[in-house]
Design a protein around this motif. Structure first.
Motif, PDB file in Angstrom:
ATOM      1  N   ILE A  17       0.854  -1.187   0.000  1.00 50.19           N
ATOM      2  CA  ILE A  17       0.000   0.000   0.000  1.00 50.19           C
ATOM      3  C   ILE A  17       0.887   1.232   0.000  1.00 50.19           C
ATOM      4  CG2 ILE A  17      -1.732   1.316   1.294  1.00 50.19           C
ATOM      5  CD1 ILE A  17      -2.594  -1.339   2.552  1.00 50.19           C
ATOM      6  N   GLN A  18       0.451   2.246  -0.732  1.00 52.87           N
ATOM      7  CA  GLN A  18       1.160   3.522  -0.730  1.00 52.87           C
ATOM      8  C   GLN A  18       0.167   4.609  -0.331  1.00 52.87           C
ATOM      9  OE1 GLN A  18       2.268   5.697  -4.491  1.00 52.87           O
ATOM     10  NE2 GLN A  18       4.294   5.015  -3.815  1.00 52.87           N
ATOM     11  N   ILE A  19       0.599   5.502   0.552  1.00 56.23           N
ATOM     12  CA  ILE A  19      -0.237   6.642   0.949  1.00 56.23           C
ATOM     13  C   ILE A  19       0.623   7.896   0.939  1.00 56.23           C
ATOM     14  CG2 ILE A  19       0.149   6.201   3.402  1.00 56.23           C
ATOM     15  CD1 ILE A  19      -2.666   7.408   3.924  1.00 56.23           C
ATOM     16  N   SER A  20       0.041   8.969   0.450  1.00 49.83           N
ATOM     17  CA  SER A  20       0.709  10.268   0.496  1.00 49.83           C
ATOM     18  C   SER A  20       0.212  11.018   1.722  1.00 49.83           C
ATOM     19  CB  SER A  20       0.416  11.075  -0.768  1.00 49.83           C
ATOM     20  OG  SER A  20       0.997  10.439  -1.889  1.00 49.83           O
ATOM     21  N   ILE A  21       1.167  11.577   2.477  1.00 45.89           N
ATOM     22  CA  ILE A  21       0.858  12.387   3.658  1.00 45.89           C
ATOM     23  C   ILE A  21       1.676  13.663   3.516  1.00 45.89           C
ATOM     24  CG2 ILE A  21       0.884  12.527   6.174  1.00 45.89           C
ATOM     25  CD1 ILE A  21       0.895   9.426   6.157  1.00 45.89           C
ATOM     26  N   ARG A  45       5.526  10.358   0.345  1.00 49.42           N
ATOM     27  CA  ARG A  45       4.862   9.090   0.024  1.00 49.42           C
ATOM     28  C   ARG A  45       5.433   8.007   0.917  1.00 49.42           C
ATOM     29  NH1 ARG A  45       4.824   9.028  -6.463  1.00 49.42           N
ATOM     30  NH2 ARG A  45       3.143  10.544  -6.710  1.00 49.42           N
ATOM     31  N   HIS A  46       4.550   7.197   1.467  1.00 49.62           N
ATOM     32  CA  HIS A  46       4.960   6.095   2.335  1.00 49.62           C
ATOM     33  C   HIS A  46       4.408   4.800   1.755  1.00 49.62           C
ATOM     34  CE1 HIS A  46       6.246   8.895   5.483  1.00 49.62           C
ATOM     35  NE2 HIS A  46       5.226   9.629   5.070  1.00 49.62           N
ATOM     36  N   THR A  47       5.260   3.773   1.705  1.00 49.30           N
ATOM     37  CA  THR A  47       4.862   2.467   1.195  1.00 49.30           C
ATOM     38  C   THR A  47       5.101   1.432   2.285  1.00 49.30           C
ATOM     39  OG1 THR A  47       5.473   3.137  -1.039  1.00 49.30           O
ATOM     40  CG2 THR A  47       5.229   0.784  -0.648  1.00 49.30           C
ATOM     41  N   PHE A  48       4.157   0.530   2.473  1.00 50.12           N
ATOM     42  CA  PHE A  48       4.302  -0.478   3.522  1.00 50.12           C
ATOM     43  C   PHE A  48       3.600  -1.760   3.113  1.00 50.12           C
ATOM     44  CE2 PHE A  48       0.933   2.514   4.404  1.00 50.12           C
ATOM     45  CZ  PHE A  48      -0.169   1.709   4.649  1.00 50.12           C
ATOM     46  N   SER A  49       3.968  -2.857   3.794  1.00 47.99           N
ATOM     47  CA  SER A  49       3.398  -4.165   3.480  1.00 47.99           C
ATOM     48  C   SER A  49       3.032  -4.949   4.735  1.00 47.99           C
ATOM     49  CB  SER A  49       4.382  -4.973   2.635  1.00 47.99           C
ATOM     50  OG  SER A  49       5.602  -5.139   3.327  1.00 47.99           O
ATOM     51  N   HIS A  50       3.079  -4.294   5.892  1.00 47.85           N
ATOM     52  CA  HIS A  50       2.694  -4.926   7.162  1.00 47.85           C
ATOM     53  C   HIS A  50       1.680  -4.048   7.880  1.00 47.85           C
ATOM     54  CE1 HIS A  50       6.239  -7.285   6.277  1.00 47.85           C
ATOM     55  NE2 HIS A  50       5.769  -8.170   7.138  1.00 47.85           N
ATOM     56  N   THR A  51       1.003  -4.607   8.855  1.00 51.86           N
ATOM     57  CA  THR A  51       0.034  -3.843   9.639  1.00 51.86           C
ATOM     58  C   THR A  51       0.647  -2.507  10.029  1.00 51.86           C
ATOM     59  OG1 THR A  51      -1.113  -5.803  10.449  1.00 51.86           O
ATOM     60  CG2 THR A  51      -1.274  -3.812  11.804  1.00 51.86           C
ATOM     61  N   THR A  52      -0.098  -1.427   9.770  1.00 51.51           N
ATOM     62  CA  THR A  52       0.418  -0.074   9.971  1.00 51.51           C
ATOM     63  C   THR A  52      -0.686   0.830  10.492  1.00 51.51           C
ATOM     64  OG1 THR A  52       2.027  -0.349   8.176  1.00 51.51           O
ATOM     65  CG2 THR A  52       1.464   1.909   8.778  1.00 51.51           C
ATOM     66  N   ALA A  53      -0.323   1.720  11.416  1.00 54.65           N
ATOM     67  CA  ALA A  53      -1.229   2.770  11.896  1.00 54.65           C
ATOM     68  C   ALA A  53      -0.664   4.115  11.455  1.00 54.65           C
ATOM     69  CB  ALA A  53      -1.358   2.717  13.415  1.00 54.65           C
ATOM     70  N   VAL A  54      -1.544   4.991  10.975  1.00 51.90           N
ATOM     71  CA  VAL A  54      -1.134   6.303  10.490  1.00 51.90           C
ATOM     72  C   VAL A  54      -1.950   7.358  11.223  1.00 51.90           C
ATOM     73  CG1 VAL A  54      -0.995   7.804   8.467  1.00 51.90           C
ATOM     74  CG2 VAL A  54      -0.601   5.339   8.209  1.00 51.90           C
ATOM     75  N   PHE A  55      -1.269   8.318  11.849  1.00 52.00           N
ATOM     76  CA  PHE A  55      -1.953   9.449  12.491  1.00 52.00           C
ATOM     77  C   PHE A  55      -1.844  10.646  11.558  1.00 52.00           C
ATOM     78  CE2 PHE A  55      -1.633  13.351  15.069  1.00 52.00           C
ATOM     79  CZ  PHE A  55      -2.926  13.359  15.563  1.00 52.00           C
ATOM     80  N   ILE A  56      -2.974  11.278  11.287  1.00 54.55           N
ATOM     81  CA  ILE A  56      -3.010  12.444  10.411  1.00 54.55           C
ATOM     82  C   ILE A  56      -3.597  13.614  11.195  1.00 54.55           C
ATOM     83  CG2 ILE A  56      -3.888  13.397   8.263  1.00 54.55           C
ATOM     84  CD1 ILE A  56      -4.078  10.419   7.323  1.00 54.55           C
ATOM     85  N   ILE A  96      -4.635   6.909  -1.414  1.00 47.63           N
ATOM     86  CA  ILE A  96      -4.241   5.585  -0.944  1.00 47.63           C
ATOM     87  C   ILE A  96      -4.238   4.701  -2.188  1.00 47.63           C
ATOM     88  CG2 ILE A  96      -4.874   3.591   0.444  1.00 47.63           C
ATOM     89  CD1 ILE A  96      -6.356   5.571   2.313  1.00 47.63           C
ATOM     90  N   ILE A  97      -3.107   4.079  -2.452  1.00 53.50           N
ATOM     91  CA  ILE A  97      -2.986   3.235  -3.637  1.00 53.50           C
ATOM     92  C   ILE A  97      -2.675   1.814  -3.183  1.00 53.50           C
ATOM     93  CG2 ILE A  97      -1.700   2.808  -5.765  1.00 53.50           C
ATOM     94  CD1 ILE A  97      -1.068   5.869  -5.737  1.00 53.50           C
ATOM     95  N   TYR A  98      -3.554   0.900  -3.522  1.00 51.56           N
ATOM     96  CA  TYR A  98      -3.316  -0.521  -3.240  1.00 51.56           C
ATOM     97  C   TYR A  98      -2.522  -1.066  -4.417  1.00 51.56           C
ATOM     98  CZ  TYR A  98      -6.483  -0.002   0.601  1.00 51.56           C
ATOM     99  OH  TYR A  98      -7.055   0.403   1.767  1.00 51.56           O
ATOM    100  N   LYS A  99      -1.205  -1.088  -4.273  1.00 53.42           N
ATOM    101  CA  LYS A  99      -0.322  -1.509  -5.355  1.00 53.42           C
ATOM    102  C   LYS A  99      -0.460  -3.000  -5.641  1.00 53.42           C
ATOM    103  CE  LYS A  99       3.663   0.848  -5.545  1.00 53.42           C
ATOM    104  NZ  LYS A  99       3.454   1.736  -6.652  1.00 53.42           N
ATOM    105  N   SER A 100      -0.685  -3.784  -4.605  1.00 54.35           N
ATOM    106  CA  SER A 100      -0.939  -5.213  -4.786  1.00 54.35           C
ATOM    107  C   SER A 100      -1.706  -5.728  -3.577  1.00 54.35           C
ATOM    108  CB  SER A 100       0.369  -5.996  -4.958  1.00 54.35           C
ATOM    109  OG  SER A 100       1.160  -5.902  -3.798  1.00 54.35           O
ATOM    110  N   VAL A 101      -2.548  -6.712  -3.814  1.00 53.36           N
ATOM    111  CA  VAL A 101      -3.315  -7.363  -2.753  1.00 53.36           C
ATOM    112  C   VAL A 101      -3.419  -8.842  -3.106  1.00 53.36           C
ATOM    113  CG1 VAL A 101      -5.540  -7.542  -1.565  1.00 53.36           C
ATOM    114  CG2 VAL A 101      -4.688  -5.296  -2.250  1.00 53.36           C
ATOM    115  N   ASP A 102      -3.008  -9.698  -2.185  1.00 54.33           N
ATOM    116  CA  ASP A 102      -3.150 -11.143  -2.374  1.00 54.33           C
ATOM    117  C   ASP A 102      -4.560 -11.521  -1.946  1.00 54.33           C
ATOM    118  OD1 ASP A 102      -3.188 -13.925  -2.143  1.00 54.33           O
ATOM    119  OD2 ASP A 102      -1.205 -14.036  -1.219  1.00 54.33           O
TER     120      ASP A 102
END
Length: 113
Positions: free
Chosen positions: A62-66, A70-81, A90-96
């Motif tokens: 997943i990629q998110i712009s804040i 730009r931040h990209t991650f592949s594990h459980t993540t919490a984001v404070f805005i 929010i861009i779902y670059k890939s999903v299994d």
């Protein structure tokens, strides 16, 4: 929508927050929801991207712009805005599809504007 859980001040008068949980099974959404487009809020928000396995692997990327980052991650993540900070898309670059994930948004006000 059976893949969504939603609560806000319109559904439950007096509820002080807007809470939305979405199951993500695929990268191809039928249309771009408003919460994925760049925007700001006048209150704080927390976004949670939660794996459905104990290892915390989202089974995708997943990629998110804040702000301007730009931040990209592949594990459980919490984001404070913080209030007023531009965020998304929010861009779902890939999903299994065999490892669906949950995206949760908690807005600290009763309605989304």
């Amino acid at each position: 929508n059976p893949a969504e859980v939603y609560l806000d001040g319109d559904i439950l008068p007096g509820c002080p927050v807007r809470f939305d949980i979405n199951w993500i099974f695929d990268t191809h959404l039928p249309s771009v929801p408003d919460w994925i487009k760049p925007h700001t809020h006048d209150t704080d928000e927390v976004l949670l991207f939660v794996a459905t396995n104990p290892e915390g692997d989202l089974g995708g990327e997943i990629q998110i712009s804040i702000g301007d980052e730009r931040h990209t991650f592949s594990h459980t993540t919490a984001v404070f805005i913080p209030a007023g900070l531009k965020h998304c898309p929010i861009i779902y670059k890939s999903v299994d599809r065999n490892k669906p994930q949950m995206m949760m948004a908690l807005l600290f006000k009763p309605q989304y504007e």
